[in-house]
Design an enzyme around this catalytic site. Structure first.
Site, PDB file in Angstrom:
ATOM      1  N   GLY A  80       0.836  -1.374  -0.100  1.00  0.00           N
ATOM      2  CA  GLY A  80       0.374  -0.046  -0.292  1.00  0.00           C
ATOM      3  C   GLY A  80       1.003   1.303  -0.031  1.00  0.00           C
ATOM      4  N   HIS A  81       1.951   1.052   0.421  1.00  0.00           N
ATOM      5  CA  HIS A  81       2.970   2.498   0.144  1.00  0.00           C
ATOM      6  C   HIS A  81       4.357   2.164  -0.904  1.00  0.00           C
ATOM      7  CE1 HIS A  81       5.194   5.685   2.219  1.00  0.00           C
ATOM      8  NE2 HIS A  81       4.145   5.698   2.659  1.00  0.00           N
ATOM      9  N   PHE A  82       4.180   3.023  -2.309  1.00  0.00           N
ATOM     10  CA  PHE A  82       3.065   2.806  -2.916  1.00  0.00           C
ATOM     11  C   PHE A  82       2.921   1.797  -3.905  1.00  0.00           C
ATOM     12  CE2 PHE A  82       4.487   6.561  -1.006  1.00  0.00           C
ATOM     13  CZ  PHE A  82       3.229   7.271  -0.779  1.00  0.00           C
TER      14      PHE A  82
END
Length: 167
Positions: free
Chosen positions: A54-56
């Site tokens: 999720g990052h990124f």
């Protein structure tokens, strides 16, 4: 305790000094340590790290807060070694402050984060460190970390850990 002993530590010995476990154990190896003074450790950053999902997704970078945490875990190893104790299930290391934190470059999958931490002072149970993490000799993050070691009292009281030194 201060000694000029320099030695490496593998993950099994590191786990004796840190209560963290996957996915939050962020120190893979200690390269050398001068007990009471300084420590150098590494975090191998791989694409398999959970946070990269999720990052990124389009540009994976290690979150800055995790780089600070990796330096703090390195500092905790140095502190426990300096006190000549290993933490037990009641030992908890808390942040007291983070000063002058500066992020200089992103850390990406495949990088090796090299953390250099030195003790600046120990006063009334507060440990202050100068910490720098770099990749390929280039600073990624630096700052001053302040921590305290407390007993995890189930009644909620914050008593000092029994073997805290330098107070």
């Amino acid at each position: 305790m201060t000694t000029t002993e320099k030695r490496a530590m593998g993950i099994n010995e590191i786990k004796q000094y840190l209560p963290h476990r996957y996915p939050l154990l962020l120190v893979d190896r200690v390269l050398d340590v001068e007990v009471g003074k300084r420590i150098t450790a590494i975090k191998n950053v791989t694409v398999n790290e959970e946070f990269f999902n999720g990052h990124f997704p389009h540009k994976p970078v290690m979150p800055g807060v995790l780089m600070i945490e990796a330096m703090a875990q390195t500092a905790a190893i140095l502190s426990f070694m300096t006190m000549d104790v290993k933490p037990d299930e009641n030992s908890v290391v808390y942040f007291v402050g983070i000063d002058n934190a500066r992020f200089k470059r992103p850390v990406e999958p495949g990088d090796q984060l090299v953390m250099d931490v030195e003790i600046l002072r120990i006063s009334r149970g507060i440990w202050k460190y100068k910490a720098t993490a770099s990749v390929d000799g280039k600073v990624a993050v630096e700052g001053e970390l302040m921590c305290t070691i407390r007993a995890n009292d189930s009644a909620g009281a914050d008593a000092k850990a029994p073997a805290a030194a330098g107070q």
